[in-house]
Design a protein around this motif. Structure first.
Motif, PDB file in Angstrom:
ATOM      1  N   LEU A   1      -7.984  -3.703  -3.981  1.00 24.32           N
ATOM      2  CA  LEU A   1      -6.665  -3.238  -3.676  1.00 24.32           C
ATOM      3  C   LEU A   1      -6.761  -1.670  -2.870  1.00 24.32           C
ATOM      4  O   LEU A   1      -6.195  -1.310  -2.214  1.00 24.32           O
ATOM      5  N   LEU A   2      -7.773  -1.060  -3.843  1.00 25.02           N
ATOM      6  CA  LEU A   2      -7.854   0.410  -3.164  1.00 25.02           C
ATOM      7  C   LEU A   2      -8.642   0.346  -1.805  1.00 25.02           C
ATOM      8  O   LEU A   2      -8.271   1.181  -0.900  1.00 25.02           O
ATOM      9  N   MET A   3      -9.610  -0.394  -1.706  1.00 26.08           N
ATOM     10  CA  MET A   3     -10.110  -0.976  -0.259  1.00 26.08           C
ATOM     11  C   MET A   3      -9.084  -1.150   0.733  1.00 26.08           C
ATOM     12  O   MET A   3      -9.001  -0.707   1.823  1.00 26.08           O
ATOM     13  N   ARG A   4      -8.017  -2.124   0.321  1.00 32.13           N
ATOM     14  CA  ARG A   4      -6.872  -2.534   1.215  1.00 32.13           C
ATOM     15  C   ARG A   4      -6.153  -1.082   1.558  1.00 32.13           C
ATOM     16  O   ARG A   4      -5.556  -0.895   2.695  1.00 32.13           O
ATOM     17  N   SER A   5      -5.709  -0.405   0.576  1.00 33.74           N
ATOM     18  CA  SER A   5      -4.910   0.849   0.639  1.00 33.74           C
ATOM     19  C   SER A   5      -5.681   1.878   1.286  1.00 33.74           C
ATOM     20  O   SER A   5      -4.766   2.495   2.318  1.00 33.74           O
TER      21      SER A   5
ATOM     22  N   CYS B   1       0.813  -1.330   0.099  1.00 32.72           N
ATOM     23  CA  CYS B   1       0.071  -0.015   0.032  1.00 32.72           C
ATOM     24  C   CYS B   1       0.725   1.302  -0.107  1.00 32.72           C
ATOM     25  O   CYS B   1       0.376   2.403  -0.384  1.00 32.72           O
ATOM     26  N   GLY B   2       1.931   1.104   0.418  1.00 29.09           N
ATOM     27  CA  GLY B   2       2.947   2.422   0.368  1.00 29.09           C
ATOM     28  C   GLY B   2       3.051   2.922  -0.834  1.00 29.09           C
ATOM     29  O   GLY B   2       3.202   4.232  -1.146  1.00 29.09           O
ATOM     30  N   ARG B   3       3.334   2.141  -1.803  1.00 30.98           N
ATOM     31  CA  ARG B   3       3.292   2.747  -3.200  1.00 30.98           C
ATOM     32  C   ARG B   3       2.207   3.545  -3.757  1.00 30.98           C
ATOM     33  O   ARG B   3       2.242   4.485  -4.610  1.00 30.98           O
ATOM     34  N   PHE B   4       1.052   3.102  -3.388  1.00 30.29           N
ATOM     35  CA  PHE B   4      -0.169   3.720  -3.615  1.00 30.29           C
ATOM     36  C   PHE B   4      -0.382   5.123  -2.933  1.00 30.29           C
ATOM     37  O   PHE B   4      -0.470   6.320  -3.467  1.00 30.29           O
ATOM     38  N   HIS B   5      -0.196   5.019  -1.459  1.00 28.32           N
ATOM     39  CA  HIS B   5       0.135   6.308  -0.848  1.00 28.32           C
ATOM     40  C   HIS B   5       0.852   7.333  -1.245  1.00 28.32           C
ATOM     41  O   HIS B   5       0.783   8.452  -1.274  1.00 28.32           O
TER      42      HIS B   5
END
Length: 137
Positions: free
Chosen positions: A45-49, A30-34
């Motif tokens: 994956l959006l929910m998890r992030s 999730c760090g890569r999305f943040h």
């Protein structure tokens, strides 16, 4: 998770397991999305992030990934909660081939030394090419 929010804890160390529960480090999951290095390719994956964002106190990411039609003006993170575990119970749609999807999940937290959980069935949609949170069903 739209009603309860987390205690900001700061970013985990790069090798720390990701709060979302997938078997990867926070940095690689999730760090890569943040950080904005990439966008979540599925609604799940959006929910998890987003769970991870509540867990680490990233209110900017929460707002960035909220549909503009339902996004609040700001997110007030509740410093008395610590989000500790996520269970994804069911998903529908939400893949690269869909424009909408749902994720039913259970988020576990600790507040004042007591364990609790919240269940939500969330709706996600594609907006300007990326997945965004629309709201609870």
């Amino acid at each position: 998770m739209s009603r309860r929010s987390s205690r900001p804890q700061g970013r985990p160390a790069p090798a720390t397991p990701c709060p979302c529960g997938l078997p990867a480090s926070y940095r690689d999951c999730c760090g890569r999305f943040h950080r904005g290095d990439s966008a979540a390719p599925t609604a799940e994956l959006l929910m998890r992030s987003r769970f991870s964002a509540f867990s680490v106190g990233d209110d900017d990411y929460l707002l960035r990934t909220w549909h503009p039609a339902t996004r609040p003006p700001h997110v007030d993170l509740d410093r008395t909660l610590r989000w500790v575990r996520l269970e994804v119970l069911e998903t529908t749609g939400g893949s690269a081939f869909h424009t909408e999807g749902t994720v039913r999940f259970r988020a576990h937290y600790v507040e004042g030394g007591r364990a609790g959980q919240m269940d939500e069935h969330s709706r996600f949609a594609r907006h300007e090419g990326g997945w965004v949170y629309v709201g609870a069903l």
